[in-house]
Design a protein around this motif. Structure first.
Motif, PDB file in Angstrom:
ATOM      1  N   GLY A 101       0.781  -1.231   0.000  1.00 35.15           N
ATOM      2  CA  GLY A 101       0.000   0.000   0.000  1.00 35.15           C
ATOM      3  C   GLY A 101       0.812   1.280   0.000  1.00 35.15           C
ATOM      4  N   SER A 103       1.935   4.776  -0.947  1.00 37.14           N
ATOM      5  CA  SER A 103       1.208   5.846  -1.624  1.00 37.14           C
ATOM      6  C   SER A 103       1.775   7.201  -1.228  1.00 37.14           C
ATOM      7  CB  SER A 103      -0.290   5.799  -1.284  1.00 37.14           C
ATOM      8  OG  SER A 103      -0.497   6.085   0.092  1.00 37.14           O
ATOM      9  N   ALA A 137      -2.908   5.690 -11.913  1.00 34.47           N
ATOM     10  CA  ALA A 137      -2.305   5.572 -10.578  1.00 34.47           C
ATOM     11  C   ALA A 137      -2.712   6.711  -9.656  1.00 34.47           C
ATOM     12  CB  ALA A 137      -0.781   5.512 -10.688  1.00 34.47           C
ATOM     13  N   THR A 173      -3.810  11.710  -4.586  1.00 33.34           N
ATOM     14  CA  THR A 173      -3.171  10.517  -4.032  1.00 33.34           C
ATOM     15  C   THR A 173      -2.565   9.716  -5.174  1.00 33.34           C
ATOM     16  OG1 THR A 173      -4.714  10.409  -2.168  1.00 33.34           O
ATOM     17  CG2 THR A 173      -3.513   8.393  -2.718  1.00 33.34           C
ATOM     18  N   ASN A 175      -0.875   6.134  -6.221  1.00 35.67           N
ATOM     19  CA  ASN A 175      -0.649   4.734  -5.878  1.00 35.67           C
ATOM     20  C   ASN A 175       0.770   4.374  -6.309  1.00 35.67           C
ATOM     21  OD1 ASN A 175      -0.508   1.924  -5.782  1.00 35.67           O
ATOM     22  ND2 ASN A 175      -2.595   1.616  -6.499  1.00 35.67           N
ATOM     23  N   ASP A 177       2.681   1.881  -5.407  1.00 36.60           N
ATOM     24  CA  ASP A 177       2.875   0.468  -5.741  1.00 36.60           C
ATOM     25  C   ASP A 177       2.569   0.201  -7.209  1.00 36.60           C
ATOM     26  OD1 ASP A 177       3.786  -0.435  -3.307  1.00 36.60           O
ATOM     27  OD2 ASP A 177       1.863  -1.250  -2.638  1.00 36.60           O
TER      28      ASP A 177
END
Length: 224
Positions: A101, A103, A137, A173, A175, A177
């Motif tokens: 997770g 971020s 993302a 935000t 992501n 990952d």
């Protein structure tokens, strides 16, 4: 993919055997200039002067922001920039092995020439080769345009960006990952990697504006 010329606090929340951990955080209320960020350019010989760093301007919280733009809060950036600023750029941000997770969240407002200038996020795992964080993302405030081909810096045309004007702060935000998986071709996300996250600014050959105002940048992951 680009080739530029160029421990955090733990929360009390845990999920599924891991703990939400802040790997990097900066509200820009302390420090001066570039703080713990470094800057560079994706254009050989290009100027990085428009990454001013910490300034006292209208902020999302507190009274200071981190800025791409002119010398004052309403002073314009220059033409022909393809530059970036990286939090903890000297060392990168280490993501512990076994983490999930990963971020980044940040708040921002902007004034760019719509469709010709803008800001975007790129990520590197070695501090040299950068890959765009694509729109898929991002969540919250996402890219709202692309850089037009007309007199764009070399390699910048078609890049998805935050462009035009948004005078109120919004939250994006990323992501991380998903971006790490795109870079490695694997499925392990950013676990065990060191991240270099480039806030990238692009301006074409003519009209300019006030720039990009960043606040409350935080990188986190769920760590073992």
């Amino acid at each position: 993919l680009f080739r530029p010329s160029r421990t955090g606090a733990t929360s009390n929340n845990s999920t599924g055997g891991c703990t939400d951990t802040t790997l990097y955080s900066n509200t820009f209320e302390s420090g001066t200039g570039m703080s713990d960020w470094t800057k560079g350019t994706f254009v050989s010989g290009g100027s990085t002067a428009d990454w001013r760093g910490i300034q006292t301007c209208t902020a999302a919280s507190g009274s200071k922001i981190f800025r791409f733009g002119g010398t004052g809060c309403t002073s314009n950036y220059v033409s022909n920039d393809f530059t970036f600023a990286v939090p903890k750029g000297a060392t990168g941000i280490a993501v512990p092995a076994g983490s999930t997770g990963a971020s980044m969240t940040f708040k921002h407002r902007r004034r760019f020439e719509s469709g010709y200038d803008g800001g975007a996020i790129a990520v590197s795992l070695d501090g040299t080769n950068y890959t765009w964080a694509g729109a898929s993302a991002l969540s919250g405030a996402t890219y709202n345009g692309t850089i037009a081909a007309y007199c764009a810096p070399s390699g910048a045309a078609g890049t998805a960006v935050f462009t035009g004007a948004s005078t109120s702060f919004s939250t994006t935000t990323v992501n991380l990952d998903a971006v790490c998986n795109a870079i490695t071709g694997g499925s392990g996300g950013c676990a065990g990697q060191t991240l270099y996250i480039a806030f990238t600014s692009i301006s074409d050959c003519s009209v300019t504006d006030d720039g990009w105002f960043l606040d409350d940048v935080q990188v986190s992951a769920c760590t073992p």
